[in-house]
Design an enzyme around this catalytic site. Sequence first.
Site, PDB file in Angstrom:
ATOM      1  N   ASP A 101       0.859  -1.178   0.000  1.00 37.27           N
ATOM      2  CA  ASP A 101       0.000   0.000   0.000  1.00 37.27           C
ATOM      3  C   ASP A 101       0.897   1.231   0.000  1.00 37.27           C
ATOM      4  O   ASP A 101       1.737   1.403   0.887  1.00 37.27           O
ATOM      5  CB  ASP A 101      -0.880   0.002   1.252  1.00 37.27           C
ATOM      6  N   ASP A 203      -3.032   4.766  -2.479  1.00 34.47           N
ATOM      7  CA  ASP A 203      -4.090   5.338  -1.659  1.00 34.47           C
ATOM      8  C   ASP A 203      -4.612   6.637  -2.271  1.00 34.47           C
ATOM      9  O   ASP A 203      -3.843   7.440  -2.818  1.00 34.47           O
ATOM     10  CB  ASP A 203      -3.530   5.597  -0.257  1.00 34.47           C
ATOM     11  N   GLU A 266      -6.746   3.590  -5.802  1.00 35.02           N
ATOM     12  CA  GLU A 266      -7.996   3.786  -5.066  1.00 35.02           C
ATOM     13  C   GLU A 266      -8.685   5.023  -5.609  1.00 35.02           C
ATOM     14  O   GLU A 266      -8.185   6.148  -5.457  1.00 35.02           O
ATOM     15  CB  GLU A 266      -7.737   3.953  -3.568  1.00 35.02           C
ATOM     16  N   HIS A 329     -10.699  -2.860   3.812  1.00 37.30           N
ATOM     17  CA  HIS A 329     -10.521  -2.341   5.166  1.00 37.30           C
ATOM     18  C   HIS A 329     -11.353  -1.097   5.454  1.00 37.30           C
ATOM     19  O   HIS A 329     -11.416  -0.650   6.608  1.00 37.30           O
ATOM     20  CB  HIS A 329      -9.042  -2.018   5.404  1.00 37.30           C
ATOM     21  N   ASP A 330     -11.987  -0.541   4.422  1.00 37.58           N
ATOM     22  CA  ASP A 330     -12.810   0.657   4.590  1.00 37.58           C
ATOM     23  C   ASP A 330     -14.302   0.388   4.446  1.00 37.58           C
ATOM     24  O   ASP A 330     -15.105   1.313   4.572  1.00 37.58           O
ATOM     25  CB  ASP A 330     -12.415   1.720   3.551  1.00 37.58           C
TER      26      ASP A 330
END
Length: 554
Positions: A101, A203, A266, A329-330
Amino acid sequence: MTLPSLKWWQSGIIYQIYPRSFQDSGGDGVGDLKGVTGRLDYLASLGITAIWFSPVFTSPMKDFGYDVADYKNIDPLFGTLEDFGELVEQAHARGLKVMLDFVPNHSSDEHPWFVEARSSRDNPKRDWYMWRDPSTTGGVPNNWKSFFGGDAWTFDQQTGQYYLHQFVSGQPELNWANPEVRHEMADTLRFWMQRGVDGFRVDVFWLLAKDPEFRDEPRNPDWRPGQPEHNSLTHIYTQDLPVTHDYIREMRAALDEFDDRMMVGEIYLPIDKLLTYAGTPEAPECHLPFNFHLILTPWNAADVRRLVDEYDAAVTKSGSWPNWVLGNHDQHRFATRVGRAQYRVAQTLLLTLRGTPTVYYGDEIGMEDGHIPENRVVDPAALGQPEVAASAGRDPERTPMQWDTSPHAGFTSARAEPWLPVAENFTAVNVAAQEQDPRSDLNYFRALTRLRGGSAALTGGSYRSLETATGTPTLQEGTSLTGGGYQNVQAGSGVFGYVREHDAEKVLVLLNFGTEDAPLSLPELEGATLLLSSHGEADSSVLRGNEAQLWQLS
């Protein structure tokens, strides 16, 4: 079997690990790199291709690693650079790729760059971040809001200016208009690729550029009290600015210096804007602009079919490659969102659509959101927005991996509680129990990945949804499955069906989003071979409620 023309990131399956929650080897209640290394055989058994790690860089953990204090080191909480090197070596020995990430939009306020930048207005690092004087009334420079609630500005007493942060105040925004910042970010990518990293998930890709004039954003007329404050504005000056594509092309150039590397971006945008981030053959950008639309689409056959048709057609037209995801994870876990009865229907959809699927750790065993007592909430998105904490909080989907029935589900040997509580159903839903049950969710997942990996049609074949006469996914009798008009009789509005095809191989996928049985009347199925049913045994006369079927067509 895979198609020779496909790259690993096209034919394979990406598996996301949230390192804090996967496996603790040190007994401190927090997962680490050695813990993952010890579970590599399990990961290889899943039939996945790549492991993506949420951030493991040095960080004060104000947003659990998404606030980076050193982009070229591993946080001691997770281990060392040597531990990471061992993990990469062991993963590669098992045929697994490794992805990191990458968080380029903002650093930690404890990063040496920001420490220098805030030391004085004339410091050489000052322009690496985004600073503004107070407004004429003495307050924040403009109306921009943080995703985590409140203003996107924090006042720095020492220098008398505000700095921008779209998340917590400990995450100051880097100034991507500064070429020195972009050079440093590209060099960071090279640093990790030289250590064997195969790819990156980047990200908040679409937030890198901001309006150079820092103009107020217009109010969102559809916003209502009780919704996240960030949604009260229309983000025309902080999201999806045209120059963002220039920045991404620079990152892509750094990746292309190395063989067979890739990045996933993302991006939360409509499909037409999302796909522009793939770039063009002449000016490539992101290999896989993350497609979150399946998470955000109402769970019914008509809406899901409409999304898949629209997205697949758009990807085909753009010449890019599709990808799908149901959880991360979100986002709350998909077994919780769609319900237990629909869990295998959703899993089948994810792993049989055209494109690259991304799987979130624990979804292969059907993990659900964990209950987080109020005194155990740690997510800044929830703590900063108590009025919407139930929907904004991300702790429930980050609970520890459920390995067995031992204390803390085998995640840690710590006497104290792990960093988040283990979900209460771990004694029933865990890897050890499902390993022993041939009809378990884990073994159903493995059956799907084996079918996918052995089928050119499922790996890289074309996609075609079943035709409808009424606008809903019903199937009409008398239309040949092999003739181009894929229809079936009285399957009902709860059924979504599609064919994946490569050369002479054809695989029919039937998904019943409803609870009622759907009678099937397809002469072609008389000679077809059942590949898999989520209910175990099946026949060609009925698609049972909440059932997924895969058929090899003759």
